[in-house]
Motif scaffolding. Structure first.
Motif, PDB file in Angstrom:
ATOM      1  N   ARG A 145      34.937  36.511  -2.777  1.00  9.95           N
ATOM      2  CA  ARG A 145      35.306  35.304  -3.548  1.00  9.95           C
ATOM      3  C   ARG A 145      36.363  34.495  -2.789  1.00  9.95           C
ATOM      4  N   GLU A 146      37.356  35.192  -2.211  1.00 11.66           N
ATOM      5  CA  GLU A 146      38.382  34.512  -1.412  1.00 11.66           C
ATOM      6  C   GLU A 146      37.727  33.796  -0.230  1.00 11.66           C
ATOM      7  N   HIS A 147      36.798  34.485   0.420  1.00  8.43           N
ATOM      8  CA  HIS A 147      36.105  33.925   1.569  1.00  8.43           C
ATOM      9  C   HIS A 147      35.363  32.643   1.196  1.00  8.43           C
ATOM     10  N   LEU A 148      34.552  32.699   0.162  1.00 12.19           N
ATOM     11  CA  LEU A 148      33.782  31.517  -0.251  1.00 12.19           C
ATOM     12  C   LEU A 148      34.693  30.375  -0.680  1.00 12.19           C
ATOM     13  N   ALA A 149      35.719  30.687  -1.458  1.00 12.85           N
ATOM     14  CA  ALA A 149      36.649  29.641  -1.914  1.00 12.85           C
ATOM     15  C   ALA A 149      37.308  28.960  -0.719  1.00 12.85           C
ATOM     16  N   ASN A 150      37.733  29.740   0.269  1.00 10.01           N
ATOM     17  CA  ASN A 150      38.369  29.180   1.440  1.00 10.01           C
ATOM     18  C   ASN A 150      37.410  28.329   2.255  1.00 10.01           C
ATOM     19  N   MET A 151      36.160  28.766   2.370  1.00  7.51           N
ATOM     20  CA  MET A 151      35.173  27.984   3.127  1.00  7.51           C
ATOM     21  C   MET A 151      34.950  26.627   2.452  1.00  7.51           C
ATOM     22  N   TYR A 152      34.899  26.603   1.121  1.00  2.88           N
ATOM     23  CA  TYR A 152      34.719  25.331   0.402  1.00  2.88           C
ATOM     24  C   TYR A 152      35.972  24.464   0.433  1.00  2.88           C
ATOM     25  N   GLU A 153      37.148  25.080   0.621  1.00  3.79           N
ATOM     26  CA  GLU A 153      38.378  24.297   0.798  1.00  3.79           C
ATOM     27  C   GLU A 153      38.392  23.604   2.153  1.00  3.79           C
ATOM     28  N   LEU A 154      37.843  24.272   3.162  1.00  2.00           N
ATOM     29  CA  LEU A 154      37.936  23.790   4.538  1.00  2.00           C
ATOM     30  C   LEU A 154      36.778  22.904   4.978  1.00  2.00           C
ATOM     31  N   SER A 155      35.631  23.050   4.346  1.00  3.88           N
ATOM     32  CA  SER A 155      34.428  22.352   4.811  1.00  3.88           C
ATOM     33  C   SER A 155      33.709  21.666   3.656  1.00  3.88           C
ATOM     34  N   PRO A 156      33.001  20.582   3.955  1.00  6.00           N
ATOM     35  CA  PRO A 156      32.194  19.960   2.899  1.00  6.00           C
ATOM     36  C   PRO A 156      31.078  20.924   2.482  1.00  6.00           C
ATOM     37  N   PRO A 157      30.635  20.859   1.240  1.00  5.65           N
ATOM     38  CA  PRO A 157      29.642  21.815   0.726  1.00  5.65           C
ATOM     39  C   PRO A 157      28.405  21.956   1.606  1.00  5.65           C
ATOM     40  N   PHE A 158      27.918  20.865   2.183  1.00  2.00           N
ATOM     41  CA  PHE A 158      26.704  20.940   3.002  1.00  2.00           C
ATOM     42  C   PHE A 158      26.938  21.672   4.324  1.00  2.00           C
ATOM     43  N   SER A 159      28.201  21.943   4.655  1.00  2.00           N
ATOM     44  CA  SER A 159      28.516  22.638   5.899  1.00  2.00           C
ATOM     45  C   SER A 159      28.984  24.076   5.678  1.00  2.00           C
ATOM     46  N   VAL A 160      28.944  24.548   4.440  1.00  2.00           N
ATOM     47  CA  VAL A 160      29.344  25.926   4.153  1.00  2.00           C
ATOM     48  C   VAL A 160      28.111  26.818   4.242  1.00  2.00           C
ATOM     49  N   HIS A 161      28.152  27.763   5.172  1.00  6.71           N
ATOM     50  CA  HIS A 161      27.020  28.661   5.399  1.00  6.71           C
ATOM     51  C   HIS A 161      27.356  30.110   5.061  1.00  6.71           C
ATOM     52  N   ALA A 162      28.501  30.330   4.416  1.00  8.19           N
ATOM     53  CA  ALA A 162      28.899  31.676   4.008  1.00  8.19           C
ATOM     54  C   ALA A 162      27.947  32.171   2.918  1.00  8.19           C
ATOM     55  N   LEU A 163      27.673  33.467   2.947  1.00  8.47           N
ATOM     56  CA  LEU A 163      26.750  34.065   1.989  1.00  8.47           C
ATOM     57  C   LEU A 163      27.505  34.617   0.781  1.00  8.47           C
ATOM     58  N   ASP A 164      26.939  34.405  -0.395  1.00  9.19           N
ATOM     59  CA  ASP A 164      27.522  35.013  -1.585  1.00  9.19           C
ATOM     60  C   ASP A 164      27.023  36.448  -1.713  1.00  9.19           C
ATOM     61  N   LEU A 165      27.504  37.131  -2.730  1.00 10.93           N
ATOM     62  CA  LEU A 165      27.198  38.541  -2.932  1.00 10.93           C
ATOM     63  C   LEU A 165      25.693  38.803  -3.004  1.00 10.93           C
ATOM     64  N   SER A 166      24.974  37.997  -3.747  1.00 12.60           N
ATOM     65  CA  SER A 166      23.536  38.238  -3.888  1.00 12.60           C
ATOM     66  C   SER A 166      22.799  38.065  -2.563  1.00 12.60           C
ATOM     67  N   LYS A 167      23.203  37.094  -1.755  1.00 15.20           N
ATOM     68  CA  LYS A 167      22.543  36.874  -0.464  1.00 15.20           C
ATOM     69  C   LYS A 167      22.903  37.962   0.540  1.00 15.20           C
ATOM     70  N   LEU A 168      24.089  38.546   0.415  1.00 13.47           N
ATOM     71  CA  LEU A 168      24.459  39.644   1.301  1.00 13.47           C
ATOM     72  C   LEU A 168      23.669  40.917   1.001  1.00 13.47           C
ATOM     73  N   ARG A 169      23.102  40.991  -0.191  1.00 14.44           N
ATOM     74  CA  ARG A 169      22.286  42.156  -0.576  1.00 14.44           C
ATOM     75  C   ARG A 169      20.826  42.012  -0.144  1.00 14.44           C
ATOM     76  N   ALA A 170      20.484  40.928   0.507  1.00 19.36           N
ATOM     77  CA  ALA A 170      19.097  40.674   0.903  1.00 19.36           C
ATOM     78  C   ALA A 170      18.664  41.654   1.991  1.00 19.36           C
ATOM     79  N   PRO A 171      17.357  41.943   2.029  1.00 20.09           N
ATOM     80  CA  PRO A 171      16.845  42.775   3.128  1.00 20.09           C
ATOM     81  C   PRO A 171      17.162  42.109   4.471  1.00 20.09           C
ATOM     82  N   GLY A 172      17.411  42.925   5.470  1.00 19.18           N
ATOM     83  CA  GLY A 172      17.705  42.394   6.795  1.00 19.18           C
ATOM     84  C   GLY A 172      19.174  42.138   7.043  1.00 19.18           C
ATOM     85  N   ILE A 173      20.019  42.392   6.032  1.00 19.11           N
ATOM     86  CA  ILE A 173      21.470  42.210   6.205  1.00 19.11           C
ATOM     87  C   ILE A 173      22.162  43.550   5.992  1.00 19.11           C
TER      88      ILE A 173
END
Length: 151
Positions: free
Chosen positions: A18-46
């Motif tokens: 949560r800290e990571h995502l919040a910080n990425m959205y503080e530093l970058s415009p939404p269209f430039s944030v490529h950090a993965l949330d919890l559900s995407k980190l649980r995807a196969p291949g990660i």
């Protein structure tokens, strides 16, 4: 300090992401944030790892398989209050070693281009990552720096 593959179920890990995502959205415009949330980190291949000092979470990082020869570093983070303890370097070293053991020929990443991301870029450069163009599904973006390491 020890690194372990993580199942993404612990509260401490959720808080760090949560800290990571919040910080990425503080530093970058939404269209430039490529950090993965919890559900995407649980995807196969990660594969996701955490760095611990006893019961204290010092950081995390993930490896996403793009194809049989190409991986991507994702979700590199140390808590803002616990930086400069070597956790970022340790988890990146672990990810690079894992990528090599999987037989990847290339390891890539996307990070920010503004000064706030300069320490991250310096860390990646110290491992031999160099600037490259967009890879996988990324598009050119002035807010992003793309880097790659030949394995």
């Amino acid at each position: 300090m020890h690194i372990e593959q993580d199942d993404l179920t612990r509260t401490e890990v959720h808080d760090l992401l949560r800290e990571h995502l919040a910080n990425m959205y503080e530093l970058s415009p939404p269209f430039s944030v490529h950090a993965l949330d919890l559900s995407k980190l649980r995807a196969p291949g990660i594969t996701f790892w955490t760095v611990w000092d006893g019961g204290l979470l010092l950081g995390c990082g993930a490896l996403k398989e793009l194809d049989a020869t190409h991986g991507e570093v994702k979700s590199m983070r140390t808590p803002s209050a616990l930086r400069r303890k070597g956790a970022g370097r340790a988890v990146l070293e672990h990810i690079v070693a894992e990528a090599r053991s999987r037989g990847y020929r290339r390891l890539s990443l996307e990070t920010g281009s503004i000064d706030a991301f300069k320490p991250a870029r310096k860390l990646y450069e110290s491992f031999g990552f160099t600037d490259c163009g967009p890879f996988a599904d990324y598009k050119p973006d002035a807010n992003s720096t793309f880097m790659s390491l030949a394995l």
